[in-house]
Design a protein around this motif. Structure first.
Motif, PDB file in Angstrom:
ATOM      1  N   GLY A 115       0.829  -1.201   0.000  1.00 39.74           N
ATOM      2  CA  GLY A 115       0.000   0.000   0.000  1.00 39.74           C
ATOM      3  C   GLY A 115       0.861   1.247   0.000  1.00 39.74           C
ATOM      4  N   GLU A 116       0.333   2.312  -0.601  1.00 37.03           N
ATOM      5  CA  GLU A 116       1.089   3.563  -0.703  1.00 37.03           C
ATOM      6  C   GLU A 116       1.011   4.357   0.592  1.00 37.03           C
ATOM      7  N   TRP A 117       2.142   5.023   0.883  1.00 35.80           N
ATOM      8  CA  TRP A 117       2.192   5.930   2.024  1.00 35.80           C
ATOM      9  C   TRP A 117       1.818   7.334   1.568  1.00 35.80           C
ATOM     10  N   GLY A 118       1.234   8.090   2.456  1.00 36.80           N
ATOM     11  CA  GLY A 118       0.890   9.468   2.160  1.00 36.80           C
ATOM     12  C   GLY A 118       0.240  10.102   3.375  1.00 36.80           C
ATOM     13  N   ILE A 119      -0.165  11.331   3.228  1.00 36.39           N
ATOM     14  CA  ILE A 119      -0.848  12.012   4.329  1.00 36.39           C
ATOM     15  C   ILE A 119      -2.159  11.284   4.621  1.00 36.39           C
ATOM     16  N   ASN A 120      -2.290  10.813   5.848  1.00 35.71           N
ATOM     17  CA  ASN A 120      -3.471  10.040   6.280  1.00 35.71           C
ATOM     18  C   ASN A 120      -3.638   8.743   5.485  1.00 35.71           C
ATOM     19  N   PHE A 135       5.338   4.655   9.707  1.00 39.91           N
ATOM     20  CA  PHE A 135       6.412   4.107   8.872  1.00 39.91           C
ATOM     21  C   PHE A 135       7.741   4.004   9.608  1.00 39.91           C
ATOM     22  N   THR A 136       7.822   4.502  10.846  1.00 40.35           N
ATOM     23  CA  THR A 136       9.079   4.438  11.584  1.00 40.35           C
ATOM     24  C   THR A 136       9.139   3.161  12.416  1.00 40.35           C
ATOM     25  N   ILE A 137      10.351   2.659  12.614  1.00 39.32           N
ATOM     26  CA  ILE A 137      10.560   1.507  13.473  1.00 39.32           C
ATOM     27  C   ILE A 137      11.360   1.951  14.690  1.00 39.32           C
ATOM     28  N   GLY A 138      11.346   1.134  15.716  1.00 39.53           N
ATOM     29  CA  GLY A 138      12.059   1.486  16.935  1.00 39.53           C
ATOM     30  C   GLY A 138      11.107   2.062  17.960  1.00 39.53           C
ATOM     31  N   THR A 139      11.677   2.589  19.022  1.00 36.82           N
ATOM     32  CA  THR A 139      10.865   3.099  20.119  1.00 36.82           C
ATOM     33  C   THR A 139      10.002   4.281  19.701  1.00 36.82           C
ATOM     34  N   LYS A 140       8.822   4.342  20.257  1.00 33.15           N
ATOM     35  CA  LYS A 140       7.928   5.468  19.989  1.00 33.15           C
ATOM     36  C   LYS A 140       8.011   6.514  21.100  1.00 33.15           C
ATOM     37  N   VAL A 141       8.883   6.250  22.075  1.00 35.96           N
ATOM     38  CA  VAL A 141       9.035   7.166  23.201  1.00 35.96           C
ATOM     39  C   VAL A 141      10.108   8.192  22.859  1.00 35.96           C
ATOM     40  N   HIS A 142       9.746   9.203  22.155  1.00 37.05           N
ATOM     41  CA  HIS A 142      10.706  10.228  21.735  1.00 37.05           C
ATOM     42  C   HIS A 142       9.936  11.480  21.330  1.00 37.05           C
ATOM     43  N   ALA A 143      10.668  12.546  21.103  1.00 36.58           N
ATOM     44  CA  ALA A 143      10.035  13.807  20.687  1.00 36.58           C
ATOM     45  C   ALA A 143      10.447  14.182  19.267  1.00 36.58           C
ATOM     46  N   HIS A 144      11.026  13.229  18.517  1.00 34.43           N
ATOM     47  CA  HIS A 144      11.508  13.524  17.172  1.00 34.43           C
ATOM     48  C   HIS A 144      10.349  13.590  16.177  1.00 34.43           C
ATOM     49  N   LYS A 145      10.486  14.455  15.217  1.00 33.09           N
ATOM     50  CA  LYS A 145       9.511  14.557  14.138  1.00 33.09           C
ATOM     51  C   LYS A 145      10.243  14.812  12.829  1.00 33.09           C
ATOM     52  N   TYR A 153       7.587   9.580   2.297  1.00 31.58           N
ATOM     53  CA  TYR A 153       6.526   8.886   1.555  1.00 31.58           C
ATOM     54  C   TYR A 153       7.008   8.500   0.153  1.00 31.58           C
ATOM     55  N   GLU A 154       7.620   9.454  -0.528  1.00 30.72           N
ATOM     56  CA  GLU A 154       8.064   9.218  -1.898  1.00 30.72           C
ATOM     57  C   GLU A 154       9.139   8.134  -1.950  1.00 30.72           C
ATOM     58  N   THR A 155      10.080   8.202  -1.001  1.00 27.75           N
ATOM     59  CA  THR A 155      11.164   7.212  -0.965  1.00 27.75           C
ATOM     60  C   THR A 155      10.623   5.811  -0.721  1.00 27.75           C
ATOM     61  N   LEU A 156       9.772   5.673   0.292  1.00 26.19           N
ATOM     62  CA  LEU A 156       9.208   4.361   0.618  1.00 26.19           C
ATOM     63  C   LEU A 156       8.361   3.821  -0.534  1.00 26.19           C
ATOM     64  N   ASN A 157       7.565   4.666  -1.137  1.00 24.03           N
ATOM     65  CA  ASN A 157       6.709   4.215  -2.242  1.00 24.03           C
ATOM     66  C   ASN A 157       7.539   3.756  -3.435  1.00 24.03           C
ATOM     67  N   ASN A 158       8.646   4.447  -3.699  1.00 23.49           N
ATOM     68  CA  ASN A 158       9.516   4.026  -4.803  1.00 23.49           C
ATOM     69  C   ASN A 158      10.170   2.683  -4.521  1.00 23.49           C
ATOM     70  N   LEU A 159      10.695   2.529  -3.305  1.00 21.70           N
ATOM     71  CA  LEU A 159      11.337   1.267  -2.947  1.00 21.70           C
ATOM     72  C   LEU A 159      10.327   0.122  -2.914  1.00 21.70           C
ATOM     73  N   LYS A 209       7.220 -12.181  -9.660  1.00 22.59           N
ATOM     74  CA  LYS A 209       7.690 -11.005  -8.920  1.00 22.59           C
ATOM     75  C   LYS A 209       7.034 -10.947  -7.545  1.00 22.59           C
ATOM     76  N   PHE A 210       7.792 -10.433  -6.591  1.00 23.94           N
ATOM     77  CA  PHE A 210       7.247 -10.126  -5.274  1.00 23.94           C
ATOM     78  C   PHE A 210       7.835  -8.798  -4.823  1.00 23.94           C
ATOM     79  N   TYR A 211       7.293  -8.252  -3.738  1.00 19.75           N
ATOM     80  CA  TYR A 211       7.660  -6.912  -3.312  1.00 19.75           C
ATOM     81  C   TYR A 211       8.069  -6.911  -1.841  1.00 19.75           C
ATOM     82  N   LEU A 212       8.942  -5.963  -1.501  1.00 25.21           N
ATOM     83  CA  LEU A 212       9.445  -5.839  -0.137  1.00 25.21           C
ATOM     84  C   LEU A 212       9.019  -4.487   0.444  1.00 25.21           C
ATOM     85  N   PRO A 213       8.076  -4.487   1.388  1.00 25.36           N
ATOM     86  CA  PRO A 213       7.740  -3.225   2.058  1.00 25.36           C
ATOM     87  C   PRO A 213       8.894  -2.773   2.944  1.00 25.36           C
TER      88      PRO A 213
END
Length: 300
Positions: A115-120, A135-145, A153-159, A209-213
């Motif tokens: 599935g495609e990533w995008g706003i909402n 789309f992020t992995i790792g701890t969610k306990v942070h203040a990073h944005k 979104y564009e990078t992930l969708n292309n890959l 063919k198969f795909y890698l999210p």
């Protein structure tokens, strides 16, 4: 204690979903929720934890419920600081695990485009439209944005749109004449893991063919989500993956292929020499490489 930690992590995760969680991290009173304080709150003593652990160990190491055997690590002298009791599955239970082993779909490649990533829009595995994990992995306990999520979104969708397939030529060779490669290589995998990987590759071998999210971490590093058959995995899994829509190498591509070939063979430290000598080495041994000369391949 594992059960207690699981309960604590569930509490902590629920708290981390609170919008004011990051602000609370700066509040000294918030550290009431530290694991040590959590244990004190439950009034659990070390002796109690040890007793519970001993009960479950004895339960799973004796009689009809036995699934573990013990062995010793290091010197057999129990006074030795390196002495350890170690657990391993019994041969009988290991066989049952092999028969009943089930693989989560989310650890496998996808047969359709992710599935495609995008706003909402929640991309990746199709179930994510319901689960709605970021789309992020790792701890969610942070203040990073991320300041510009559109780039992510564009990078992930292309890959995610790149089709791959199983390298059937290599798979057939590993299952037949090339079995020695797995035995002689330095693949850091248990025999069951090797067998499982080959079975999964065989399952996907008839697929065009198969795909890698993919996902990213907080430093924008890219990771493949599937555990099996991805180009970032161990040497066996990664070697069994190739592009579905391949292209012929030009001179520049061949140049780097020769260098890479010398690097992975490593005869007499060839991978540390200057590029021209590595290319000369591949050119000299080209016939042996193409014929998959067994003596040459395992000579290092």
């Amino acid at each position: 204690m594992t059960i207690i930690k699981d309960a604590y992590m569930r509490l902590y995760q629920n708290l981390s979903n609170n919008e004011n969680f990051v602000d609370k991290m700066n509040d000294p009173l918030f550290y009431l929720y530290s694991f040590d304080n959590f244990i004190r709150y439950l009034e659990i003593k070390s002796f109690d934890s040890a007793s519970i652990g001993t009960f479950f160990l004895s339960f799973f190491m004796n009689g009809d419920t036995q699934i573990f055997d013990t062995y010793f690590s290091g010197d057999s002298d129990k006074d030795d600081s390196n002495f350890r009791y170690m657990l391993k599955y019994t041969d009988e239970h290991l066989g049952k695990l092999e028969e009943e082993f089930k693989i989560r779909p989310m650890s496998m490649p996808m047969l359709c485009k992710p599935g495609e990533w995008g706003i909402n829009k929640y991309g990746g595995y199709l179930t994510n439209k319901i689960v709605k994990e970021g789309f992020t992995i790792g701890t969610k306990v942070h203040a990073h944005k991320f300041t510009n999520e559109n780039i992510i979104y564009e990078t992930l969708n292309n890959l995610n749109s790149i089709p791959f397939q199983v390298n059937n030529l290599l798979l057939g060779y590993l299952k037949g004449e090339g079995k020695y490669l797995i035995k002689k290589s330095n693949i850091d995998l248990e025999p069951l893991a090797i067998k499982r990987t080959l079975k999964i590759a065989e399952f996907f071998s008839d697929v065009d063919k198969f795909y890698l999210p993919h996902s990213v971490d907080l430093r924008s590093r890219i990771y493949c989500n599937p555990y099996y058959l991805n180009y970032q995995s161990d040497s066996l899994n990664s070697s069994l993956v190739q592009f579905s829509d391949g292209k012929a190498l030009d001179e520049n591509g061949l140049y780097y292929l020769y260098i890479y070939g010398a690097n992975i063979h490593g005869e007499n430290g060839i991978g540390k020499l200057e590029y021209s000598k590595r290319i000369d080495w591949v050119t000299k041994n080209k016939d042996k490489i193409l014929k998959l000369d067994r003596k040459f391949i395992i000579l290092k």
